[in-house]
Design an enzyme around this catalytic site. Sequence first.
Site, mmCIF file in Angstrom:
data_model
loop_
_atom_site.group_PDB
_atom_site.id
_atom_site.type_symbol
_atom_site.label_atom_id
_atom_site.label_comp_id
_atom_site.label_asym_id
_atom_site.label_seq_id
_atom_site.Cartn_x
_atom_site.Cartn_y
_atom_site.Cartn_z
ATOM 1 C CE LYS A 30 -68.953 -21.778 35.388
ATOM 2 N NZ LYS A 30 -68.201 -21.251 36.511
HETATM 3 C C1 LIG Z 1 -67.919 -20.815 37.907
HETATM 4 C C2 LIG Z 1 -68.345 -19.531 38.502
HETATM 5 C C3 LIG Z 1 -67.438 -18.632 39.100
HETATM 6 C C4 LIG Z 1 -66.035 -18.981 39.472
HETATM 7 O O1 LIG Z 1 -65.279 -19.538 38.549
HETATM 8 P P1 LIG Z 1 -64.066 -20.513 38.932
HETATM 9 O O2 LIG Z 1 -63.262 -20.494 37.701
HETATM 10 O O3 LIG Z 1 -64.656 -21.850 39.254
HETATM 11 O O4 LIG Z 1 -63.355 -19.920 40.094
HETATM 12 C C5 LIG Z 1 -67.887 -17.393 39.492
HETATM 13 N N1 LIG Z 1 -69.166 -17.048 39.349
HETATM 14 C C6 LIG Z 1 -70.071 -17.872 38.817
HETATM 15 C C7 LIG Z 1 -71.481 -17.399 38.676
HETATM 16 C C8 LIG Z 1 -69.703 -19.146 38.392
HETATM 17 O O5 LIG Z 1 -70.625 -19.992 37.909
#
Ligand SMILES: *Cc1c(COP(=O)(O)O)cnc(C)c1O
Length: 417
Positions: free
Chosen positions: A195
């Site tokens: 991210k």
């Molecule tokens: C990455 C992601 C999440 C969840 O995040 P995590 O930190 O991996 O639990 C939720 N929604 C979307 C659209 C994502 O891409």
Amino acid sequence: MSLDDFIPFHRASITDAERSAVLEVLDSGWLTMGPKVAEFEDAFAEFVGVSHAVALNSGTAALHLAFEGLGIGPGDEVIVPTYTFAASAETVVYTGATPVLVDVDPATCNIDPESAAAAASSTTRAIEVVHVGGLPAELDRVSASLESAALSLGIGPPPLVEDAAHAFPTRISDLGGRFAGTIGRAGAYSFYATKTITTGEGGMLVTNDDTLADRARSMRLHGISRDAWKRYTSSGSWYYEITDPGFKDNLTDLAAALGLVQLARADELHMSRAEIARQYLGGLSDLASQGRLILPPPGSGDEHSWHLFMVRIGPGARPRDSVDESLPGVGVLPESLRAIASRRARVVEELRSAGIGTSVHFIPLHLHPLYARLGYRPGQLPAAEAAYAATVTLPIWPGMTSGHVDRVVAALARATQ
Ligand SMILES: *Cc1c(COP(=O)(O)O)cnc(C)c1O
């Protein structure tokens, strides 16, 4: 393989500042949730402009505690766009409620306000939006159409929950530059490794709702009374009370230290993503005008976080050979989309042979076996299916050079001839 040979889909940007911040925590002797988590929460809340930021060990936990804190449970429905990652809807399932999957805008892949309103029922208890790739969803239109649907159903307007996992930092120009994730009743950010800022694994729930924030702070740590983490500090007490069957969703100080440095670098990291996006948009414009690729909508001003750079194989990139049902992602789609999906699978393979890592965002949720069990079928949410069939997500990460971008552009030109 070095970056000269293989351009990975993603590579986290970690500097000496992150390294020494983590070492400092290691040397402090206090590793789990403590002062660094509190500092990270304060800094994050201040950055995005909310009253509460609750640090958690994933974005998934942030979504889950948002739904849990809104009192959503068995018998309730939550409207969720189908074009998203597993976590967006699974977190609804965790509560015992039913996600109702809806279609998306064919250009942006963000939730379609009309489809959302059409899915409202007397048991709708929340609506979730996802800012896909970091481009803000049309929150005003979504809220307005849900409000009028709720009015005619005789229910209160369902609260808006923002899955802002992709959308840090996304500023919404139509809403005075406020941050995506801070507009709804609750917003969930993710600090997963790929991210825009990362703590390895981690997430943040933000809200201006005091009750929701208090509930999340308790439920992230076994449902025990509020400052339970302090019980091992000099100022803490050994006494606590368990009030609810909570979870184990807290962030560690090690991760928070990493997060504090990444947060301080957020603007720098965002600028370098935006620069790579600009280079892609320029470099790929010829392929786009020849109809061989469809480029992502750039958003207005600089509002896009550019977490993802998603392109689509265009109609001008004609399938060279027949539909191949055995290629990944082809067989599950309706007949009419299999040619483009075959072509997409081949483009992904060609890029891989050229040493370029890609991904596909997203396999719509309703095409997965879990949701087929709820009765969803291919053909049901056509805009999402059409977008998915043609999509390839290109590498975009701070530290990518213009040489890397040129290599991706050249490989795409070959692959879409
Ligand atoms: C990455 C992601 C999440 C969840 O995040 P995590 O930190 O991996 O639990 C939720 N929604 C979307 C659209 C994502 O891409």
